[in-house]
Design a protein around this motif. Structure first.
Motif, PDB file in Angstrom:
ATOM      1  N   SER A  22       0.952  -1.314   0.144  1.00 59.82           N
ATOM      2  CA  SER A  22       0.008  -0.046   0.025  1.00 59.82           C
ATOM      3  C   SER A  22       0.721   1.233  -0.100  1.00 59.82           C
ATOM      4  O   SER A  22       1.988   1.155   0.208  1.00 59.82           O
ATOM      5  CB  SER A  22      -0.894   0.074   1.309  1.00 59.82           C
ATOM      6  N   ARG A  23       0.330   2.353  -0.351  1.00 50.69           N
ATOM      7  CA  ARG A  23       1.209   3.470  -0.399  1.00 50.69           C
ATOM      8  C   ARG A  23       1.559   4.039   1.064  1.00 50.69           C
ATOM      9  O   ARG A  23       2.860   4.322   1.239  1.00 50.69           O
ATOM     10  CB  ARG A  23       0.329   4.708  -0.800  1.00 50.69           C
ATOM     11  N   GLU A  24       0.645   3.771   2.081  1.00 48.02           N
ATOM     12  CA  GLU A  24       1.309   3.998   3.459  1.00 48.02           C
ATOM     13  C   GLU A  24       2.481   2.917   3.590  1.00 48.02           C
ATOM     14  O   GLU A  24       3.513   3.448   4.416  1.00 48.02           O
ATOM     15  CB  GLU A  24       0.119   3.822   4.497  1.00 48.02           C
ATOM     16  N   ARG A  27       5.371   4.181   2.029  1.00 46.54           N
ATOM     17  CA  ARG A  27       5.959   5.465   2.743  1.00 46.54           C
ATOM     18  C   ARG A  27       6.853   5.074   3.666  1.00 46.54           C
ATOM     19  O   ARG A  27       8.101   5.485   4.054  1.00 46.54           O
ATOM     20  CB  ARG A  27       5.270   6.400   2.891  1.00 46.54           C
TER      21      ARG A  27
END
Length: 215
Positions: A22-24, A27
């Motif tokens: 996921s993007r989270e 990051r």
């Protein structure tokens, strides 16, 4: 599966991943890796000793200067007869207002910089790891004198020598908006393009001389 999917699948496989994070999560993973201290060269010498050693290894030269007022006489001694040729300097506060009587008064008109045989500038920082000097562009550090003359004399305060390149960027970012150009110079200009024979002065100064100003 189209070509894009095949490429991304191979990249994920090489990274040991079975699915797209996921993007989270991506990051968080990036932040964790950026927080890690990268491997860096270590040395036992002092910061100044390491800087001068690497500078000499890059065909540069240096001398220690006790005080600002001694700069003109030190520069005159290093240049010798070459001091009679056109000499220019950056309009830096460290250089302006000095007694230049041991030399021909340096020019500051950058329109004539292509005729200077020697240019005198002031470094923003020095990098001990590589013996490099850092010259960000700005009103007191114009870029032109760094590259046009045959000889480049750089005044560097010993307190402005840092260990690694990363420290320079930390300082620049702390000072405010980044300058338009940041020149990192390691030794005189050189090339070995012709028959692998080293030639100095290929794209810039043939000589780089650093004056280490004691704080």
């Amino acid at each position: 599966m189209d070509d894009r999917d095949r490429v991304l699948t191979r990249i994920r496989g090489s990274l040991g991943r079975t699915e797209t994070p996921s993007r989270e999560a991506a990051r968080a993973d990036l932040a964790a890796r950026l927080d890690d201290t990268p491997p860096r060269p270590q040395w036992e010498a002092t910061r100044v000793e390491r800087f001068t050693e690497r500078l000499e290894a890059a065909a540069g030269s240096w001398a220690s200067v006790a005080e600002r007022e001694a700069l003109p006489s030190m520069i005159a001694a290093w240049l010798g007869e070459a001091g009679e040729h056109p000499l220019g300097m950056a309009p830096h506060p460290l250089l302006t207002g000095l007694d230049w009587s041991p030399l021909t008064t340096p020019q500051t008109d950058l329109d004539n910089a292509r005729h200077w045989h020697t240019a005198i500038t002031v470094a923003y920082a020095g990098i001990a790891e590589t013996g490099s000097i850092v010259l960000p562009s700005g009103p007191s550090r114009p870029t032109t004198p760094n590259f046009l003359p045959d000889r480049h004399i750089v005044v560097l305060s010993v307190g402005d020598i840092v260990d690694y390149m990363e420290s320079v960027w930390d300082r620049l970012l702390a000072d405010g908006p980044l300058p338009r150009t940041v020149n990192v110079i390691t030794g005189p200009s050189r090339t070995a393009d012709v028959e692998q024979t080293l030639q100095l002065g290929a794209h810039g100064p043939r000589q780089l001389h650093v004056l280490l100003l004691q704080d």
